[in-house]
Write a protein that holds these residues in place. Sequence first.
Motif, PDB file in Angstrom:
ATOM      1  N   TYR A   1       0.833  -1.192   0.000  1.00  0.00           N
ATOM      2  CA  TYR A   1       0.000   0.000   0.000  1.00  0.00           C
ATOM      3  C   TYR A   1       0.873   1.250   0.000  1.00  0.00           C
ATOM      4  N   LYS A   2       0.365   2.296  -0.632  1.00  0.00           N
ATOM      5  CA  LYS A   2       1.141   3.540  -0.788  1.00  0.00           C
ATOM      6  C   LYS A   2       0.641   4.614   0.173  1.00  0.00           C
ATOM      7  N   SER A   3       1.597   5.308   0.771  1.00  0.00           N
ATOM      8  CA  SER A   3       1.248   6.468   1.588  1.00  0.00           C
ATOM      9  C   SER A   3       2.341   7.522   1.444  1.00  0.00           C
ATOM     10  N   ALA A   4       2.145   8.629   2.123  1.00  0.00           N
ATOM     11  CA  ALA A   4       3.122   9.716   2.117  1.00  0.00           C
ATOM     12  C   ALA A   4       3.166  10.332   3.504  1.00  0.00           C
ATOM     13  N   LYS A   5       4.234  11.059   3.772  1.00  0.00           N
ATOM     14  CA  LYS A   5       4.352  11.761   5.043  1.00  0.00           C
ATOM     15  C   LYS A   5       3.444  13.001   5.024  1.00  0.00           C
TER      16      LYS A   5
ATOM     17  N   MET B   1      -2.224   7.447   4.964  1.00  0.00           N
ATOM     18  CA  MET B   1      -1.320   8.522   5.362  1.00  0.00           C
ATOM     19  C   MET B   1      -0.474   8.099   6.555  1.00  0.00           C
ATOM     20  N   GLU B   2       0.691   8.734   6.669  1.00  0.00           N
ATOM     21  CA  GLU B   2       1.499   8.638   7.876  1.00  0.00           C
ATOM     22  C   GLU B   2       1.621  10.043   8.446  1.00  0.00           C
ATOM     23  N   LEU B   3       1.228  10.202   9.707  1.00  0.00           N
ATOM     24  CA  LEU B   3       1.273  11.506  10.359  1.00  0.00           C
ATOM     25  C   LEU B   3       2.565  11.663  11.150  1.00  0.00           C
ATOM     26  N   GLU B   4       2.680  12.777  11.862  1.00  0.00           N
ATOM     27  CA  GLU B   4       3.857  13.052  12.669  1.00  0.00           C
ATOM     28  C   GLU B   4       3.438  13.266  14.111  1.00  0.00           C
TER      29      GLU B   4
ATOM     30  N   VAL C   1       2.783   6.942  12.807  1.00  0.00           N
ATOM     31  CA  VAL C   1       3.325   8.287  12.976  1.00  0.00           C
ATOM     32  C   VAL C   1       4.839   8.226  12.982  1.00  0.00           C
ATOM     33  N   VAL C   2       5.443   9.378  12.741  1.00  0.00           N
ATOM     34  CA  VAL C   2       6.896   9.549  12.823  1.00  0.00           C
ATOM     35  C   VAL C   2       7.215  10.330  14.085  1.00  0.00           C
ATOM     36  N   ASN C   3       8.137   9.833  14.893  1.00  0.00           N
ATOM     37  CA  ASN C   3       8.618  10.585  16.048  1.00  0.00           C
ATOM     38  C   ASN C   3       9.435  11.769  15.530  1.00  0.00           C
ATOM     39  N   MET C   4       8.899  12.968  15.685  1.00  0.00           N
ATOM     40  CA  MET C   4       9.540  14.149  15.109  1.00  0.00           C
ATOM     41  C   MET C   4      10.605  14.781  16.018  1.00  0.00           C
ATOM     42  N   ARG C   5      10.854  14.172  17.183  1.00  0.00           N
ATOM     43  CA  ARG C   5      11.826  14.779  18.105  1.00  0.00           C
ATOM     44  C   ARG C   5      13.001  13.855  18.407  1.00  0.00           C
ATOM     45  N   HIS C   6      13.091  12.739  17.651  1.00  0.00           N
ATOM     46  CA  HIS C   6      14.128  11.760  17.974  1.00  0.00           C
ATOM     47  C   HIS C   6      15.539  12.216  17.649  1.00  0.00           C
TER      48      HIS C   6
ATOM     49  N   GLY D   1      -5.428   5.853  15.022  1.00  0.00           N
ATOM     50  CA  GLY D   1      -5.776   4.613  14.337  1.00  0.00           C
ATOM     51  C   GLY D   1      -4.588   3.900  13.739  1.00  0.00           C
ATOM     52  N   GLY D   2      -3.368   4.353  14.057  1.00  0.00           N
ATOM     53  CA  GLY D   2      -2.168   3.763  13.486  1.00  0.00           C
ATOM     54  C   GLY D   2      -1.652   2.585  14.283  1.00  0.00           C
ATOM     55  N   ASN D   3      -0.639   1.911  13.738  1.00  0.00           N
ATOM     56  CA  ASN D   3      -0.066   0.757  14.435  1.00  0.00           C
ATOM     57  C   ASN D   3       1.452   0.789  14.485  1.00  0.00           C
ATOM     58  N   SER D   4       2.064   1.977  14.295  1.00  0.00           N
ATOM     59  CA  SER D   4       3.525   2.042  14.358  1.00  0.00           C
ATOM     60  C   SER D   4       3.999   3.444  14.699  1.00  0.00           C
ATOM     61  N   VAL D   5       5.222   3.489  15.232  1.00  0.00           N
ATOM     62  CA  VAL D   5       5.956   4.745  15.422  1.00  0.00           C
ATOM     63  C   VAL D   5       7.317   4.561  14.770  1.00  0.00           C
ATOM     64  N   LEU D   6       7.655   5.433  13.832  1.00  0.00           N
ATOM     65  CA  LEU D   6       8.988   5.419  13.219  1.00  0.00           C
ATOM     66  C   LEU D   6       9.953   6.099  14.175  1.00  0.00           C
ATOM     67  N   LEU D   7      11.078   5.423  14.435  1.00  0.00           N
ATOM     68  CA  LEU D   7      12.046   5.928  15.405  1.00  0.00           C
ATOM     69  C   LEU D   7      13.462   5.850  14.865  1.00  0.00           C
ATOM     70  N   VAL D   8      14.209   6.948  14.982  1.00  0.00           N
ATOM     71  CA  VAL D   8      15.667   6.921  14.834  1.00  0.00           C
ATOM     72  C   VAL D   8      16.218   6.752  16.247  1.00  0.00           C
ATOM     73  N   PRO D   9      16.934   5.653  16.535  1.00  0.00           N
ATOM     74  CA  PRO D   9      17.265   5.319  17.921  1.00  0.00           C
ATOM     75  C   PRO D   9      18.356   6.159  18.554  1.00  0.00           C
ATOM     76  N   GLY D  10      19.077   6.944  17.758  1.00  0.00           N
ATOM     77  CA  GLY D  10      20.142   7.764  18.304  1.00  0.00           C
ATOM     78  C   GLY D  10      21.061   8.258  17.218  1.00  0.00           C
ATOM     79  N   ARG D  11      22.189   8.793  17.638  1.00  0.00           N
ATOM     80  CA  ARG D  11      23.133   9.348  16.674  1.00  0.00           C
ATOM     81  C   ARG D  11      24.552   9.245  17.221  1.00  0.00           C
ATOM     82  N   VAL D  12      25.454   8.723  16.429  1.00  0.00           N
ATOM     83  CA  VAL D  12      26.857   8.647  16.821  1.00  0.00           C
ATOM     84  C   VAL D  12      27.480  10.024  16.617  1.00  0.00           C
TER      85      VAL D  12
END
Length: 329
Positions: free
Chosen positions: A62-66, A91-94, A118-123, A154-165
């Motif tokens: 399935y296709k979506s966009a941010k 759709m994917e929200l933030e 959704v996307v975690n916008m503060r990671h 109504g979503g089932n995921s959170v996109l996460l960047v776990p950190g930064r070197v």
Amino acid sequence: MTINNEANPPARHSNRREFLAAGAVAIGASSLASAASPAAETAKAAATAKSGMGSALSDRIYKSAKWSMIGEPGSVEEKFALMKRLGYDGMELESPIGLDPVEVRAATQATGMPVHGVVNMRHWEIRLSDPDPKVQAQAVEILEQCLQESAAFGGNSVLLVPGRVTGEKETHDQVWQRSIAGIRKTLPLASKLGVRILIENVWNGFCETPEQLRDYLDEIDSPWVGSYFDIGNVQKFSPSADWIKVLGKRIVKVDVKDWGVEAGFCKIGDGDVDWPAVREALREIGFTGWSTAEVSGGDAARLQDISQRMDKSLLASGSRSTHRPSGAS
């Protein structure tokens, strides 16, 4: 999530914990059922792939966009309706985003366009891997808020960047250990809400081989944590298809972009990603689920071009199946 892998600017922190907590119990049961269906779909896709049937990716991706890619004005419902007309399935929200979950759910009901996550916008700004324990604790709180908002929408995921070197106080090993410790603190809530935490591969100096990312996910060892595989981000390091084969069933969702040695981040299909090889690798692992464009957005014409490029590059199709997802899974 980052467009072209630049750190996200600080977002206004909107604490709606009371509203979200109040809705969590009511949402939990339906969200858990929603989260279970991707695994069932993946198993079904693997079985049909073995028998040589059901091989059309357009029938099971399935296709979506941010949300931030939509440059057209309008209400949530109007934007959802626009994206549906342009060929998107959802759709994917933030998060935190400040949208009213009641309005979002009403827009989904009116248009048939689910929010899949959704996307975690503060990671980037507030990292699980930060050397300061107080910042780590704040990052855990934000991740929990994202889990609640995803369920509320109504979503089932959170996109996460776990950190930064970043240096000697935030090394690869420290990002590994600190982020895993933080993620594990959120797993009870993730399982209660039926929302998965999906790790995106980005240019953060972390897990730059598919084997490293595989081992990182395996160390967490939870059904509530998986890969949000970004097809374009890895092309700098090694072919995208190779990553897909190594990560296999750990991939729950995919971000769609392109990158080339000469072009840099570019329009989907104009970079060095070997799209036929990507499609074949996705078939091999029996992938089914959401693909989300993560490129520079714009007006309706630009968004339609992105939709068509996704059809051509990822789905190898000029037109989509008439089947549309009925829910956020």
